[in-house]
Design a protein around this motif. Structure first.
Motif, short mmCIF file in Angstrom:
data_model
loop_
_atom_site.label_atom_id
_atom_site.label_comp_id
_atom_site.label_asym_id
_atom_site.label_seq_id
_atom_site.Cartn_x
_atom_site.Cartn_y
_atom_site.Cartn_z
N ALA A 1 -2.25 6.00 8.05
CA ALA A 1 -3.75 5.50 8.12
C ALA A 1 -4.02 5.66 6.79
N LEU A 2 -3.79 6.58 5.90
CA LEU A 2 -4.22 6.84 4.44
C LEU A 2 -3.85 5.78 3.69
N SER A 3 -2.63 5.24 4.02
CA SER A 3 -2.05 4.11 3.15
C SER A 3 -2.97 2.79 3.55
N ALA A 4 -2.98 2.46 4.75
CA ALA A 4 -3.69 1.49 5.09
C ALA A 4 -5.18 1.41 4.81
N ILE A 5 -5.97 2.38 4.72
CA ILE A 5 -7.25 2.57 4.44
C ILE A 5 -7.29 2.33 2.79
N SER A 6 -6.41 3.00 2.14
CA SER A 6 -6.19 2.98 0.84
C SER A 6 -5.96 1.46 0.32
N ALA A 7 -5.07 0.72 0.96
CA ALA A 7 -4.72 -0.70 0.86
C ALA A 7 -5.91 -1.65 0.83
N TRP A 8 -6.65 -1.20 1.99
CA TRP A 8 -8.16 -1.94 2.43
C TRP A 8 -8.90 -1.82 0.97
N ILE A 9 -9.16 -0.58 0.74
CA ILE A 9 -10.00 -0.29 -0.47
C ILE A 9 -9.71 -0.94 -1.67
N CYS A 10 -8.37 -0.98 -2.09
CA CYS A 10 -7.67 -1.47 -3.34
C CYS A 10 -8.11 -3.08 -3.31
N GLU A 11 -7.93 -3.57 -2.05
CA GLU A 11 -8.19 -5.01 -1.91
C GLU A 11 -9.51 -5.37 -2.36
N GLN A 12 -10.48 -4.45 -1.83
CA GLN A 12 -11.86 -4.72 -2.08
C GLN A 12 -12.46 -4.59 -3.39
N ILE A 13 -11.77 -3.82 -3.92
CA ILE A 13 -12.35 -3.29 -5.41
C ILE A 13 -11.35 -3.71 -6.43
N ALA B 1 -8.19 -2.80 -6.95
CA ALA B 1 -7.42 -1.88 -7.45
C ALA B 1 -5.92 -2.08 -7.19
N LYS B 2 -5.22 -1.53 -7.78
CA LYS B 2 -3.52 -1.29 -7.46
C LYS B 2 -3.51 -0.15 -6.52
N LEU B 3 -2.49 -0.39 -5.69
CA LEU B 3 -2.24 0.82 -4.79
C LEU B 3 -1.01 1.47 -5.46
N VAL B 4 -0.89 2.80 -5.88
CA VAL B 4 0.24 3.29 -6.18
C VAL B 4 0.64 4.62 -5.71
N LYS B 5 1.86 4.46 -4.92
CA LYS B 5 2.45 5.49 -4.35
C LYS B 5 3.58 6.08 -5.04
N LEU B 6 3.49 7.47 -5.17
CA LEU B 6 4.31 8.14 -6.09
C LEU B 6 5.27 9.03 -5.25
N PRO B 7 6.24 8.64 -4.46
CA PRO B 7 7.17 9.33 -3.85
C PRO B 7 8.28 10.00 -4.47
N GLU B 8 8.72 11.04 -3.85
CA GLU B 8 9.53 11.76 -4.81
C GLU B 8 10.95 11.06 -5.40
N ALA B 9 11.32 11.71 -6.42
CA ALA B 9 12.66 11.36 -6.97
C ALA B 9 13.13 9.71 -6.79
#
Lengths: 574, 802
Positions: B508-520, B522-530
């Protein structure tokens, strides 16, 4: 395959850090300590009326030093927390200034009373070494702290000691003991000065400026025509400086340098003790002319009476003046000669270590807080209202030996009446000695002199008829600087004076750049040899002169070179 | 801006007005000696070594602080320039000890090198040299301060790059010296002390390489080798998703230390301490030296053949008895693409899609919608020019130290407005415009509220799914939306960190972030480990094979594999008790399983309980292979040394295990053969939008105390946990329970005392600490420690005194 590397590494930790190897959750942790709650409370109560502005760090350190007599680490940590600064930033600043006593936890507080004895050139000539030795061998060190300090700006009454903040002229152990016993250790109050100044027509010119009777162009032109130059030592033409400033972006700052630390110089103190309003009016005119609304006066910590007097006089001026005043701040130095260097002073005003800045950018473009800044020595500004009132012709009518204008000479050393003398620019040292200072002391024969304090070089008596002014002494490897003329006799050796100067520079070097940090220390070591190794010293001098960031390192070789040039018999084996 | 021309040593150079002379000559390859100048630090101009002869200037000028002018004529080799340089060099050497033969910097020392060119053979000064006492500034950096030439590079680094001024120039004149804050002895059990005299930055090791003399050197490798005897091996740091480039250096086949390898697309001049000191575990006495098997008589060391036979037989037995789907493989995401590829291939050829590397992840609901791999739509070099940032569940400073450094540059140089929605009030080294600290149960709501505010400002209609999760937007959420939309900023990003990606509603966090990014915009940056990107692309996920290839039937993800015991597990460089967020469950499943094969570089206590075969594999420094960072950059790493003891490179172990299992397609001769088996280019990340907000929110009991879990930066994987020096730093705290003051008072507990922590049947005792960074009712108990491994995930717990 051997894997000694791991074992070796483990060994390093064990011995170097005393790691507790028993259990992991008991392993070695980085050192550190939380802020002591008591120190935090003490800071909160001490600073309850203050706001944690970064630029006021030195002021806050003064508050702690004044309250507790020293700076303890616990207090520094609590101060850092309160100001939201890195602790090491506070520590850096506290250890830079000599008037702060940063103590280890196990060190005892210094004695509540400190007797500071000046050991710079004029006092040295007057027997400061003997005085210090006598004091150290007396019973005084049990009760008070005896400290050698560089010039305190009272060379006319050498040797000088300062008990607490109470200056002792022509100090002897007995006089010092007497002052200690009298328990009057705060600085003497200076008389109120505003009324006299107004009576004599003070602030009329400034009011005329405000009333539109003068234009800034005219004023700048007048100062340029009068050829008034910066009297702190560098001699930059005042008119041109104002011209440059008025072309810079706004806001603009004005910083007044009352940090005369050049050994032998005491003219600013002398004048400010008598009439601080001449400086203030000059400052107001400057602020009006370059359209600045923010001024800051930086007063050396050795002049507490002037600091107090300026505060009251500015307050009095605010009350009396029906005209608007710019913002006038006062900052207190903390014992650092280098802060007399204009950019180092700005750093110090910003609450940092007094490190001179690399130029460009010049401070007229990027000065205090990165804004265009007009900086002036106190005496320079004092001349401004005087010249504007009396006109260019009046000022130019003075002068000797082809020079024009007036100067205040701080005259000290082996003369009968040392003091500050207002004399025509270009007056020679012989004229100063004979016509102003009542001749040489009895039994002393004129041997040589320093025309501009410790950094201006040393000249022999044979060059005693040179006019003393800007640009007249370059050919002899000297400069007049702040016109601190120190006269010495055949009882003295020029090499001792040069060594004293070099040791002073080593003590006062900020340590930022390599040539000055290393050169001043090495030179003062080598200069103690009976015969000076000329080539080595000349290399040191060249590097210091060419490669130092600021004037301190660049001018430090002057006295040394002068000894080699004019007093070579003192340092050669011939 | 039009360029200008200057002349240097007779050569005409083009320059931009305002550039410093040294930048121009560096670009042109004209060497000017220097000590204090560094292109990434502010200009100090204090060493005075770079003095050059400029026509019309009365004195030599420092090239580092002299702006170029049109028509400027410069001589770097004239008599005047050389004599100024030689003079400065002589001065620097006046106080510098002649101890090069015992100095670790010897051989790579700018002072030594430049003194050969600019110095005299003998000094003319025989006075005593200055001596300075050494400070103990922590386990990573050795000090020898008599060698210091006061260039202040380390001070400027700590203030300007690391963001915390931990070193300063103290005193003045010849008495000035580099120091940390003064301090007395350590108090016995100091927890979370705010002020320390050790250097604690997560990027502190860089001062070692910045120091132009041997005043600051690497402490773990002190006196271990001479520089010229060592060989460089180009490696990639596996510890985070940046993939910092480094040189691992060996002496006669033995790894001694690691230094940065400059790569201005990735790590620039810097390394995180984790990258620099992680190698140290390679010779830890906990390394697994020989294959081991467990039988009736217990554990014994065996030869490779016996071990592999035993492993193959065990796996085959389970396969025949329970079916391949009762087997699962779990991998450490910091391993190479080749190993992860072979591991999943082995499982899939065996007939099971139960393969995963995401042991800290909790929400897998958007797996099928996910792009090729989780990563950054922004290139690493673009971080410094960000203007508007929302950090979502991210402690970027500790999770991705070099990206933290870059983001700090954006904040300082670019005045970026950075906001954070976090579950812990982290100590950032840059100013935050808005800090919104919420409990994990409110994360989705909070972000949805920001989306509502964004929709309110932009007028774009809100997604219905997002609307459902929103409540009343509060002032902070409004301010975050306003900050993201303020001005005409172009470079914007929402950065999702570890605690967002591992959140129980990450999808859900990912989907809402993607929606916000699209509207404003912005780039979506996921920083997973290693090397997570590499693991996804290698197919080390249950729902896709290599390079996103579809699989017939999605296997079990890591959480599912460990929630209910399988019959057999193949663990690849993992200690699930420390590596899984639901570690308690993981341990009990592994202990229940019939057969567990563990490929590992280290012996672990927990493996001795549950494993049946231990196969020693190479440490990451002993391994060749490929890593893929968050921007999709494919980077190759070369083994620096032979594997320790009888350990073998992981890919070989998997290959031979495949042979023993008689699987097809395991006849690789060398690593290149493995690489030929899958396609890998410079991977472009695909758009991450398209995920949907799941509308079955996880139920949170608002009255219960929940265990909030994160793993400290040096406890993230086995190679870090066994690295001695890193374990002694402030970033490896003693495990404890943290509660904020309100919760502490509400429970009637006192900080500093031991409490018993209960989660279901599990009970353990830990020290209780005050931690006001937390929201109410959250008990921070870190993972990555044996002491806390019996607990599982974000679950209610009870706390009792004693």
């Amino acid at each position: 395959m051997r894997h000694h590397s791991f074992q070796f590494v483990a060994g390093v930790y064990d011995c170097a850090m005393g790691r507790n190897k028993t259990k992991r959750n008991k392993f070695w942790r980085p050192k550190g300590r939380p802020i002591s709650p008591q120190a935090r409370l003490e800071m909160e109560s001490l600073l309850k009326n203050e706001t944690p502005q970064r630029e006021l760090l030195i002021e806050f350190l003064h508050l702690i030093q004044d309250q507790y007599g020293c700076l303890r680490k616990a207090h520094l940590l609590a101060l850092a927390e309160w100001m939201n600064l890195a602790p090491v930033e506070v520590y850096e600043v506290a250890t830079f200034y000599h008037h702060f006593d940063v103590l280890e936890d196990d060190e005892q507080n210094p004695a509540t009373l400190t007797v500071r004895v000046c050991d710079s050139i004029s006092c040295m000539l007057a027997g400061a070494e003997k005085l210090i030795e006598e004091l150290e061998n007396s019973s005084l060190p049990d009760r008070v702290r005896i400290q050698r300090v560089p010039c305190v700006g009272r060379c006319d009454t050498a040797p000088v000691a300062v008990v607490g903040q109470q200056p002792v002229s022509c100090a002897s152990p007995q006089r010092i003991e007497q002052v200690i016993e009298e328990k009057q250790h705060s600085c003497p109050d200076l008389p109120a000065a505003l009324e006299t100044y107004i009576k004599e027509g003070g602030y009329d010119f400034y009011r005329a400026c405000l009333a539109g009777e003068h234009s800034t162009e005219d004023i700048i032109q007048t100062l340029a025509d009068a050829n008034l130059r910066g009297l702190g030592g560098a001699g930059f033409p005042v008119g041109r400086k104002w011209q440059i400033l008025s072309q810079q972006s706004k806001p603009r700052w004005i910083a007044v340098n009352i940090d005369e630390g050049e050994p032998g110089t005491f003219k600013d103190r002398h004048e400010l003790e008598q009439q601080p309003h001449a400086l203030l009016e000059g400052l107001l005119i400057a602020a009006w002319a370059i359209e600045s609304t923010q001024c800051v006066l930086y007063v050396r910590d050795e002049y507490p009476a002037i600091l107090a007097s300026l505060k009251t006089e500015i307050e009095a001026l605010r009350e009396w003046a029906e005209f608007p005043l710019p913002e006038l701040q006062i900052r207190r130095g903390a014992g650092a000669y280098i802060c007399g260097e204009e950019s180092a002073m700005l750093e110090s005003i910003e609450g940092k270590r007094g490190l001179p800045r690399q130029r460009p950018p010049y401070i007229a473009e990027q000065g205090l807080y990165g804004l265009p800044t007009l900086e002036h020595n106190a005496e320079t500004l004092m001349w401004v209202p005087e010249i504007l009132r009396n006109g260019v012709d009046w000022y130019q009518s003075y002068g000797a030996h082809g020079r024009s204008g007036l100067r205040r000479y701080s005259l000290s050393g082996r003369v009968n009446n040392p003091g500050v003398y207002l004399a025509p620019a270009g007056t020679t040292v012989r004229e100063l000695i004979e016509d102003y200072a009542g001749g040489m002391l009895e039994g002393h024969e004129f041997y040589g002199y320093l025309p501009g304090g410790a950094s201006g070089g040393i000249l022999p008596a044979t060059l005693g008829d040179e006019p003393l002014d800007f640009d007249t002494l370059q050919k002899h490897g000297c400069f007049i600087g702040s016109a601190a003329v120190i006269v010495f006799s055949r009882h003295d050796r020029a090499r001792d004076i040069a060594l004293n100067a070099m040791q002073f520079f080593a003590h006062e070097s900020c340590g930022q750049c390599t040539p000055c940090r290393v050169g001043t220390v090495r030179a003062s070591e080598i200069m103690q040899q009976a015969v000076w190794p000329g080539e080595e010293l000349e290399t040191l001098c060249c590097v210091m002169e060419d490669a130092s960031i600021c004037g301190l390192g660049q001018a430090a070789p002057n006295p040394l070179r002068c000894v080699v040039k004019y007093f070579s018999h003192e340092v050669s084996d011939a | 801006m039009s360029t200008i021309n200057i002349e240097v040593d007779g050569q005409t150079l083009e320059a931009n007005p305002g550039q410093m002379l040294i930048e121009v000559t560096d670009q042109a390859g004209i060497h000017i000696p220097r000590f204090c100048y560094h292109p990434k630090l502010s200009i100090a101009a204090n060493c005075r070594m770079c003095l050059v002869d400029v026509e019309k200037a009365p004195k030599p000028l420092p090239a580092c602080a002299t702006p170029v002018n049109d028509g400027m004529v410069v001589r770097t080799q004239s008599e005047r320039a050389r004599s100024a340089q030689n003079g400065t060099m002589e001065f620097l050497l006046i106080n510098h000890p002649l101890d090069c033969p015992i100095c670790d910097q010897g051989g790579e020392c700018p002072l030594q090198d430049q003194s050969i060119e600019y110095g005299a053979n003998a000094s003319r000064y025989h006075e005593n040299k200055r001596q300075v006492k050494n400070d103990d500034i922590g386990p990573l950096i050795a000090t020898w301060m008599t060698r210091c030439i006061q260039c202040t590079r380390c001070v400027r680094f700590s203030e300007e790059i690391a963001g915390v001024m931990e070193l300063g120039m103290v005193g003045r004149g010849e008495h000035s010296m580099i120091k940390t804050h003064p301090d007395g002895e350590a108090t016995p059990d100091q927890v979370g002390a705010a002020l320390c005299s050790s250097v604690n930055s997560e990027v502190s090791g860089n001062v070692i390489e910045l120091c132009p003399v041997g005043a600051l050197t690497a402490r773990p490798s002190k006196y271990a080798a001479r520089v010229w005897e060592m060989q460089n091996h180009a490696q990639i740091s596996p510890h985070d998703c940046v993939g910092a480039n480094l040189n691992v250096q060996t002496l006669r086949g033995e790894i001694i230390r690691a230094m940065v390898r400059e790569n201005h697309q990735v790590n620039g001049y810097w390394l995180a301490d984790r990258d620099r000191y992680g190698y140290e575990s390679v010779y830890a006495d906990t390394r697994l030296k020989r294959p081991m098997i467990k039988d009736q008589s217990g554990w014994r060391e065996v030869g490779w053949e016996t071990a592999l036979r035993h492993a193959a037989a065990g796996l085959n037995t389970v396969k025949q008895r329970d079916g391949a789907t009762k087997m699962g493989a779990l991998a450490n995401p910091s391993r190479t693409v080749e190993e992860l590829f072979l591991l999943q291939k082995l499982m899939r050829v065996l007939g099971s899609d139960n393969v995963d590397h995401r042991l800290r992840q909790d929400d897998f609901r958007d797996d099928l919608l996910a792009p090729l791999y989780p990563g950054s739509e922004l290139e690493i070099i673009q971080f410094e020019s960000l203007d508007r940032v929302l950090l979502l569940g991210s402690n970027i400073r500790k999770e991705q130290p070099l990206l933290g450094v870059a983001l700090r540059q954006a904040a300082v140089n670019n005045a970026a407005s950075i906001s954070a929605i976090n579950m812990l009030d982290y100590d950032f080294h840059f100013p935050l415009a808005n800090t919104h600290i919420v409990s994990p149960g409110d994360m989705v709501t909070s972000l949805a509220n920001v989306a509502v505010a964004v929709s309110g400002i932009t007028g774009v209609s809100l997604d219905a799914d997002i609307q459902k999760r929103a409540t009343d937007t509060n002032a902070q959420e409004q301010a975050i939306a306003a900050s993201l939309l303020s001005g005409d900023a172009k470079n914007k990003a929402i950065i999702m960190g570890a605690s967002a990606l591992n959140h129980f509603e990450a999808s859900a966090l990912s989907a809402i972030s993607a929606w916000i990014c699209e509207q404003i915009g912005a780039k979506l940056v996921k920083l997973p480990e290693a090397n997570s990107a590499g693991a996804w692309l290698a197919g080390c996920v249950p729902h896709r094979a290599e390079h996103g290839k579809e699989v017939a039937k999605t296997g079990l993800n890591a959480k599912a594999m460990l929630a209910k015991p399988l019959s057999a597990y193949l663990l690849y460089d993992l200690e699930p008790g420390l590596d899984a967020s639901r570690s308690g469950e993981a341990l009990s499943s592994l202990e229940t399983a019939d057969f567990v094969v563990q490929c590992a570089a280290f012996v672990s206590d927990e493996a001795m309980n549950y494993a049946d075969v231990l196969l020693p594999i190479a440490h990451y420094t002993e391994n060749s292979g490929t890593y893929i960072n968050c921007e999709g950059r494919v980077q190759a790493s070369r083994a620096a040394a032979d594997p320790f003891g009888e350990a073998r490179p992981g890919w070989k172990v998997l290959r031979v295990l495949g042979n023993y299992l008689e699987l097809e397609g395991f006849d690789y001769i060398d690593l290149a053969d493995v690489q030929d088996d899958y396609v890998l280019g410079d991977e472009q990340i695909v758009s991450q939008s398209g995920a949907s907000v799941n509308d079955s929110p996880v139920k949170i009991d608002s009255k219960a105390i929940y265990r909030y879990v994160e793993t400290p930066m040096y406890r993230l994987d086995a190679s870090l946990r066994h690295a001695a020096a890193l374990q002694q730093t402030m970033d490896t705290p003693t495990p404890a329970v943290g509660l904020n003051e309100k919760t502490l008072v509400g429970l009637g507990l006192a900080a500093g005392a031991e409490v018993s922590v209960r989660q279901g049947e599990i009970e353990l005792k830990l020290l209780l600490e005050l931690d006001n960074r937390l929201p109410d009712n959250q008990a921070f108990i870190p993972a990555g420690y044996a002491e806390t491994s019996s607990l599982s995930g974000y679950e209610p717990i009870t706390l009792e005194a004693g």
